[in-house]
Design an enzyme around this catalytic site. Sequence first.
Site, mmCIF file in Angstrom:
data_model
loop_
_atom_site.group_PDB
_atom_site.id
_atom_site.type_symbol
_atom_site.label_atom_id
_atom_site.label_comp_id
_atom_site.label_asym_id
_atom_site.label_seq_id
_atom_site.Cartn_x
_atom_site.Cartn_y
_atom_site.Cartn_z
ATOM 1 N N THR A 52 66.492 -3.053 9.343
ATOM 2 C CA THR A 52 65.884 -4.211 8.726
ATOM 3 C C THR A 52 67.128 -4.254 7.335
ATOM 4 O OG1 THR A 52 63.107 -4.040 9.104
ATOM 5 C CG2 THR A 52 64.180 -5.098 7.612
ATOM 6 N N GLY B 228 55.903 -6.904 11.729
ATOM 7 C CA GLY B 228 55.835 -5.531 11.157
ATOM 8 C C GLY B 228 55.489 -5.944 9.299
ATOM 9 N N ASP B 229 56.345 -4.841 8.484
ATOM 10 C CA ASP B 229 56.065 -5.284 7.342
ATOM 11 C C ASP B 229 56.703 -6.107 7.111
ATOM 12 O OD1 ASP B 229 58.190 -3.075 7.618
ATOM 13 O OD2 ASP B 229 58.199 -2.652 5.592
ATOM 14 N N GLY C 124 56.576 0.125 10.049
ATOM 15 C CA GLY C 124 56.590 -1.132 9.530
ATOM 16 C C GLY C 124 54.675 -1.154 9.851
#
Length: 302
Positions: free
Chosen positions: A169, A199-200, A223
């Site tokens: 990321t 995901g997060d 995540g």
Amino acid sequence: MNQTPVIVVHGGAWKIPEEEHEPHMEGCRQAAIAGWEVLRSGGSALDAVETAVCLLEDDPTFDAGRGSCLNAVGEVEMDAIIMDGRTLRLGAVAAIRRVRHPVSLARLVMEVGLHNFLVGPGAEEFARQHGMALVSPEELVVERERVRWEAWRAGEGLYAAELFRPAGTVGAVALDREGNLAAATSTGGKPGKWPGRVGDSPLVGCGAYADNRSAAASATGDGEALMRILATGAVCARVAEGRSPQEAAEGILALLAERTGGCGGLIVLDPRGRYGIAHTTPHMAWAVVAADGHVRAGIRAG
Ligand code: GLY
């Protein structure tokens, strides 16, 4: 106000192979310089984080935009968020496949202001109707990821064990001359993820958070774990309680390990221009341009 601007970027926290260290650091360095140029010429923190993250999305080194990892059916699906620390306005998108710069679509969602978070085909149609060009999903797929995916599908297990990537990321946090903070995060998520998995990264307070009254933060890593402790909201809250950004980042990553067993990385920036960079993975690519305009980049925190 004439605050000295600062920008911090990251290019993911995972076990980055040795031969990829230099491209990761160079990509982060270039992104930080581009964001810094925006700040130096009086641009906003929001413009700076969007500019930096767009560069990282264009760089196929990173798991964001072109170069994103492939999901279980061999497709790119991307998530992104951007947040304005002055107003607490935000935009986020998830599971999109046809947008070159997910962070810019997140910004568009924020600027239009009707909603905060759009996903999938609805988000892409929103992009199209607001004049953003859509690309063929194939344009975002790079050979490196196609080869890794083919090997994984053939049962070679390349997405597991040492090549498992909690996520490469990308993200940025910035402080502008007006004293405003902003944060942005963008990702292709986890390799081999279930189609539709989010995901997060695009979740407010998980992948990114920004509030002029506390701090701006962007997260990377596992995540599923990061979202369970609201990683970036929690780290900003710790800065508001008086901890330094570095102490707060280390504390939240310790909490992540203790409560979830997960690992990851955080960049954090406060309204005074103090920043923190921390990770519990073997590596995290990062770069900073701080008060003196000097650029620093690294692959380990320090
Ligand atoms: N941290 C990025 C992801 O898990 O999707």
